[in-house]
Design an enzyme around this catalytic site. Sequence first.
Site, PDB file in Angstrom:
ATOM      1  N   HIS A 208     -40.478 -95.682  91.588  1.00  0.00           N
ATOM      2  CA  HIS A 208     -40.381 -95.069  90.256  1.00  0.00           C
ATOM      3  C   HIS A 208     -39.268 -95.816  89.515  1.00  0.00           C
ATOM      4  O   HIS A 208     -38.085 -95.604  89.794  1.00  0.00           O
ATOM      5  CB  HIS A 208     -40.042 -93.576  90.364  1.00  0.00           C
ATOM      6  CG  HIS A 208     -41.112 -92.768  91.013  1.00  0.00           C
ATOM      7  ND1 HIS A 208     -42.333 -92.543  90.410  1.00  0.00           N
ATOM      8  CD2 HIS A 208     -41.171 -92.135  92.213  1.00  0.00           C
ATOM      9  CE1 HIS A 208     -43.083 -91.791  91.206  1.00  0.00           C
ATOM     10  NE2 HIS A 208     -42.408 -91.536  92.303  1.00  0.00           N
ATOM     11  N   GLU A 234     -45.915 -95.110  94.748  1.00  0.00           N
ATOM     12  CA  GLU A 234     -45.865 -94.199  93.591  1.00  0.00           C
ATOM     13  C   GLU A 234     -45.381 -94.940  92.357  1.00  0.00           C
ATOM     14  O   GLU A 234     -44.586 -94.421  91.567  1.00  0.00           O
ATOM     15  CB  GLU A 234     -44.927 -93.013  93.896  1.00  0.00           C
ATOM     16  CG  GLU A 234     -45.295 -92.231  95.134  1.00  0.00           C
ATOM     17  CD  GLU A 234     -44.417 -91.015  95.392  1.00  0.00           C
ATOM     18  OE1 GLU A 234     -43.694 -90.577  94.471  1.00  0.00           O
ATOM     19  OE2 GLU A 234     -44.445 -90.509  96.521  1.00  0.00           O
ATOM     20  N   ASP A 236     -44.454 -96.379  88.975  1.00  0.00           N
ATOM     21  CA  ASP A 236     -44.510 -96.225  87.515  1.00  0.00           C
ATOM     22  C   ASP A 236     -43.232 -96.833  86.946  1.00  0.00           C
ATOM     23  O   ASP A 236     -42.207 -96.867  87.616  1.00  0.00           O
ATOM     24  CB  ASP A 236     -44.750 -94.778  87.052  1.00  0.00           C
ATOM     25  CG  ASP A 236     -43.823 -93.739  87.643  1.00  0.00           C
ATOM     26  OD1 ASP A 236     -42.744 -94.084  88.172  1.00  0.00           O
ATOM     27  OD2 ASP A 236     -44.166 -92.541  87.564  1.00  0.00           O
TER      28      ASP A 236
HETATM   29  O1  G3I Z   1     -49.849 -75.703  89.773  1.00  0.00           O
HETATM   30  C1  G3I Z   1     -48.882 -75.060  88.958  1.00  0.00           C
HETATM   31  C2  G3I Z   1     -49.527 -74.297  87.855  1.00  0.00           C
HETATM   32  O2  G3I Z   1     -50.305 -73.258  88.429  1.00  0.00           O
HETATM   33  C3  G3I Z   1     -48.458 -73.740  86.923  1.00  0.00           C
HETATM   34  O3  G3I Z   1     -49.085 -73.126  85.830  1.00  0.00           O
HETATM   35  C4  G3I Z   1     -47.554 -74.858  86.429  1.00  0.00           C
HETATM   36  C5  G3I Z   1     -46.424 -74.324  85.552  1.00  0.00           C
HETATM   37  O4  G3I Z   1     -45.256 -75.059  85.706  1.00  0.00           O
HETATM   38  O5  G3I Z   1     -46.982 -75.507  87.530  1.00  0.00           O
HETATM   39  C6  G3I Z   1     -47.968 -76.097  88.361  1.00  0.00           C
HETATM   40  O6  G3I Z   1     -47.340 -76.764  89.439  1.00  0.00           O
HETATM   41  C7  G3I Z   1     -46.677 -77.968  89.117  1.00  0.00           C
HETATM   42  C8  G3I Z   1     -47.358 -79.118  89.853  1.00  0.00           C
HETATM   43  O7  G3I Z   1     -46.622 -80.306  89.661  1.00  0.00           O
HETATM   44  C9  G3I Z   1     -48.781 -79.357  89.380  1.00  0.00           C
HETATM   45  O8  G3I Z   1     -48.776 -79.748  88.025  1.00  0.00           O
HETATM   46  C10 G3I Z   1     -45.251 -77.830  89.560  1.00  0.00           C
HETATM   47  O9  G3I Z   1     -44.587 -76.874  88.752  1.00  0.00           O
HETATM   48  C11 G3I Z   1     -44.543 -79.149  89.457  1.00  0.00           C
HETATM   49  O10 G3I Z   1     -43.255 -79.028  90.073  1.00  0.00           O
HETATM   50  C12 G3I Z   1     -45.326 -80.216  90.193  1.00  0.00           C
HETATM   51  O11 G3I Z   1     -44.648 -81.446  90.016  1.00  0.00           O
HETATM   52  C13 G3I Z   1     -44.994 -82.446  90.950  1.00  0.00           C
HETATM   53  C14 G3I Z   1     -43.754 -82.882  91.710  1.00  0.00           C
HETATM   54  O12 G3I Z   1     -44.080 -83.948  92.567  1.00  0.00           O
HETATM   55  C15 G3I Z   1     -43.181 -81.750  92.529  1.00  0.00           C
HETATM   56  O13 G3I Z   1     -42.071 -82.147  93.247  1.00  0.00           O
HETATM   57  C16 G3I Z   1     -45.585 -83.617  90.180  1.00  0.00           C
HETATM   58  O14 G3I Z   1     -46.845 -83.235  89.635  1.00  0.00           O
HETATM   59  C17 G3I Z   1     -45.778 -84.812  91.110  1.00  0.00           C
HETATM   60  O15 G3I Z   1     -46.116 -85.948  90.341  1.00  0.00           O
HETATM   61  C18 G3I Z   1     -44.491 -85.095  91.861  1.00  0.00           C
HETATM   62  O16 G3I Z   1     -44.718 -86.162  92.743  1.00  0.00           O
HETATM   63  C19 G3I Z   1     -43.586 -86.611  93.490  1.00  0.00           C
HETATM   64  C20 G3I Z   1     -44.101 -87.061  94.837  1.00  0.00           C
HETATM   65  O17 G3I Z   1     -44.828 -86.046  95.453  1.00  0.00           O
HETATM   66  C21 G3I Z   1     -42.945 -87.510  95.732  1.00  0.00           C
HETATM   67  N1  G3I Z   1     -42.120 -88.512  95.079  1.00  0.00           N
HETATM   68  C22 G3I Z   1     -41.655 -88.160  93.722  1.00  0.00           C
HETATM   69  C23 G3I Z   1     -42.833 -87.770  92.839  1.00  0.00           C
HETATM   70  C24 G3I Z   1     -42.379 -87.497  91.424  1.00  0.00           C
HETATM   71  O18 G3I Z   1     -41.521 -86.409  91.361  1.00  0.00           O
END
Ligand code: G3I
Length: 304
Positions: A208, A234, A236
């Site tokens: 990242h 990952e 970007d």
């Molecule tokens: O699914 C719920 C949904 O029901 C709710 O309405 C919404 C409201 O906030 O949240 C949704 O969940 C979110 C989920 O993404 C799906 O969109 C979580 O809050 C959010 O925390 C989650 O973020 C993810 C993050 O990991 C969590 O740590 C990101 O999409 C995802 O791109 C990110 O990926 C990580 C890798 O796994 C590990 N390395 C870093 C990378 C970037 O942070």
Amino acid sequence: AGTLGAAAAQSGRYYGAAVAAGHLNDATYVATWNREFNSVTAENEMKWDATEPSRGSFSFGSADRIVANARSNNMKIRGHTLVWHAQTPGWVQNLQGNDLRNAMINHINGVMGHYRGQILAWDVVNEAFADGGAVGTLRSSIFQQRLGNGFIEEAFRAARAADPAAKLCYNDYNIDDANANKTRGVYNMVRDFKSRGVPIDCVGLQSHFGQVPGNYQQNIQQFAALGVDVQITELDIGGSGTGQADSYRRVTQACMAVPRCTGITVWGITDKYSWRSGDTPLLFDGNFNKKPAYTAVLNALNAV
Ligand code: G3I
């Protein structure tokens, strides 16, 4: 070749994207995924909170939808991720000692077992190293605190037994600079695992980026020299236009220059759905148009 996946395949590599099940109803999203990429990582759907929301009760619905489309299009699939301090359900956080150990191993068996034989590589342990401190310092987490530093090794041993066909990766961010303390810690762990026969096959460099480290290729090379594959897992890169394209070119060239760098995954398809909200770090803009970064990557893949 005219697409990222086909261009990467010319050298036996894959070019993948993180995909979220919630966007599978967006026809342009799915069409772009199927046209351009020959690998996928589920952005959230294979994580512990999604796959085992309550103890011993597994749910794979969202992940299975991603896997089904990937398989019907002959894509590789990366598994992400089995043991991580984040997105761990509440019931896990209350476990102690051997109870936590058993839950961890049962989780690995349950998820890897469900997809046995279908996954190219699993991120067995994600982000276990601390961002500061002396070389080799692990992040404080329930796993580190209650199982000790050996939890990483225990997870890898369980993973090998659960799906012997899958490559087993250690995945982390900020291990992209060849000389950073965090990188040195992971490097020493991989060297130790190889010397003691602890099963590990690959290191995932999340990548990242704001700036790409000047020694990024050297870093890929030093991990490969330990006898593991390297995957950019990952990717970007913030920014836009020519500067962003140049950075993407350098990352692509660095991987292509190292035979054991076996594939690249970008962390999303379109800027519209990137986790880096407010930034435009991906290869397709919000309307799924190819950006200069896309062309830079395609040309660098085709140059080999
Ligand atoms: O699914 C719920 C949904 O029901 C709710 O309405 C919404 C409201 O906030 O949240 C949704 O969940 C979110 C989920 O993404 C799906 O969109 C979580 O809050 C959010 O925390 C989650 O973020 C993810 C993050 O990991 C969590 O740590 C990101 O999409 C995802 O791109 C990110 O990926 C990580 C890798 O796994 C590990 N390395 C870093 C990378 C970037 O942070």
